[in-house]
Design an enzyme around this catalytic site. Structure first.
Site, PDB file in Angstrom:
ATOM      1  N   ASP A  67       0.788  -0.936   0.126  1.00 58.64           N
ATOM      2  CA  ASP A  67       0.118  -0.141  -0.005  1.00 58.64           C
ATOM      3  C   ASP A  67       0.966   1.075   0.066  1.00 58.64           C
ATOM      4  OD1 ASP A  67      -1.645   2.099   0.518  1.00 58.64           O
ATOM      5  OD2 ASP A  67      -2.773   1.214   2.207  1.00 58.64           O
ATOM      6  N   VAL A  68       0.788   1.979  -1.204  1.00 53.90           N
ATOM      7  CA  VAL A  68       1.722   3.035  -1.177  1.00 53.90           C
ATOM      8  C   VAL A  68       1.392   4.283  -0.339  1.00 53.90           C
ATOM      9  CG1 VAL A  68       2.083   2.741  -3.626  1.00 53.90           C
ATOM     10  CG2 VAL A  68       0.445   4.290  -2.958  1.00 53.90           C
ATOM     11  N   ASN A  94       2.959   4.625 -10.467  1.00 53.40           N
ATOM     12  CA  ASN A  94       1.735   4.608 -11.227  1.00 53.40           C
ATOM     13  C   ASN A  94       0.441   4.428 -10.055  1.00 53.40           C
ATOM     14  OD1 ASN A  94      -0.107   4.202 -13.492  1.00 53.40           O
ATOM     15  ND2 ASN A  94      -0.385   2.080 -12.338  1.00 53.40           N
ATOM     16  N   TYR A 160      -8.604  14.798  -6.971  1.00 53.82           N
ATOM     17  CA  TYR A 160      -7.666  14.117  -8.145  1.00 53.82           C
ATOM     18  C   TYR A 160      -7.203  15.265  -8.803  1.00 53.82           C
ATOM     19  CZ  TYR A 160      -6.749  10.915 -12.037  1.00 53.82           C
ATOM     20  OH  TYR A 160      -6.196  10.469 -13.197  1.00 53.82           O
ATOM     21  N   LYS A 164      -2.838  15.140  -8.630  1.00 54.45           N
ATOM     22  CA  LYS A 164      -1.953  15.051  -9.912  1.00 54.45           C
ATOM     23  C   LYS A 164      -0.880  16.131  -9.891  1.00 54.45           C
ATOM     24  CE  LYS A 164      -3.535  11.059 -11.076  1.00 54.45           C
ATOM     25  NZ  LYS A 164      -2.391   9.839 -10.810  1.00 54.45           N
ATOM     26  N   THR A 195      -9.007   2.127 -19.783  1.00 56.16           N
ATOM     27  CA  THR A 195      -8.597   0.794 -19.030  1.00 56.16           C
ATOM     28  C   THR A 195      -9.751   0.786 -18.209  1.00 56.16           C
ATOM     29  OG1 THR A 195      -8.540   2.772 -17.200  1.00 56.16           O
ATOM     30  CG2 THR A 195      -6.622   2.210 -18.441  1.00 56.16           C
TER      31      THR A 195
END
Length: 280
Positions: A67-68, A94, A160, A164, A195
């Site tokens: 888990d980042v 990513n 979001y 980013k 995706t």
């Protein structure tokens, strides 16, 4: 540079699906020893199996659950990525994502922080623990996964967009900090990439049309498109490129972001979208 990334040790976070899987596949196909990580072991195992079938030039793939947003987990994943070759030469950070769509005055604070942590904190922790290992081998390349949303307005995307943008700021500053150590940092800005997540957008609806209408090439991209760019940025061919944020969006960033209002406004109403509180 004939050997490309052959023999490189590379970590790809969020490598179980979509863009992460494609980045790992492109690197392994060209000879890198790739370690993918993510939170769901079943997805990682499936991704690794598919990548192994296409790995070439001595490339390989392994996976580790991580888990980042958890520092100990990131440190373990980075260490695992260096094990196959004894070196860490590159990272594709990513892992990321969105959530909590809607106008800012209705944002849930905990959800907003979750998305910021996933994108910004997760990328920072990956930088923190990978830099010493790349420094130890004389340099390396780190690729952060931004988005067209990091610099073109995407209404109602909540955390979001700043998440980013934060990744891009980290890449630029890290490029400046570690340039003398021969460690390069760049960001990729995908546009609409077909995706699993983007399959939730109906192809006969207003949102999808807003993407196509604002994309000069009038189509959508595929994970492999991003994978090829990541492979280039990790490899020696890009040795003189650092501190850059590269769009891969069919020209979408030349126009404007998509409009998701048709998803949200029917439930909230126009006045609420403009700043009123529900029920006022």
């Amino acid at each position: 540079m004939a050997d490309g990334v052959k023999g490189y040790g590379v970590l790809v976070t969020g490598g179980g699906t979509g863009i992460g899987h494609a980045c790992a596949a492109a690197l392994a196909a060209d000879g890198a020893a790739v370690t993918i990580c993510g939170r769901t072991e079943s997805k990682l195992a499936d991704s690794a199996e598919r990548i192994s079938q296409e790995a070439g030039n001595g490339g390989s793939v392994a996976y580790v659950v991580a888990d980042v947003t958890d520092e100990a987990s990131v440190a373990a994943a980075v260490a695992a990525a260096a094990e196959p070759t004894g070196t860490l030469n590159g990272v594709v950070a990513n892992a990321g994502g969105g959530g909590g769509m809607g106008p800012y005055h209705l944002q849930d604070t905990e959800e907003f922080l979750r998305v910021l942590h996933l994108n910004v904190l997760g990328t920072m922790l990956t930088v923190k623990h990978s830099v010493p290992l790349m420094r130890a081998v004389g340099g390396g390349s780190f690729v952060g996964m931004s988005s067209i949303a990091g610099h073109v307005t995407h209404m109602y995307f909540g955390a979001y967009t700043p998440g980013k943008a934060g990744i891009e700021a980290i890449m630029r500053n890290a490029a400046d900090e570690y340039g003398a150590a021969n460690i390069r940092f760049n960001a990729i800005r995908p546009g609409f990439i077909a995706t699993e997540i983007m399959e939730g957008i109906p192809r006969d609806g207003e949102v999808y049309d807003s993407y196509i209408d604002n994309t000069p090439m009038a189509d959508v991209g595929y994970p492999e498109d991003v994978g090829h760019l990541a492979r280039f940025l990790i490899g020696p061919e890009s040795r003189w490129i650092t501190g850059q944020c590269i769009n891969i969006d069919g020209g979408h960033s030349l126009r404007r972001g998509p409009y998701f209002g048709s998803f949200i406004e029917p439930a909230l109403g126009r006045d609420v979208m403009l700043g009123d509180m529900p029920g006022s």
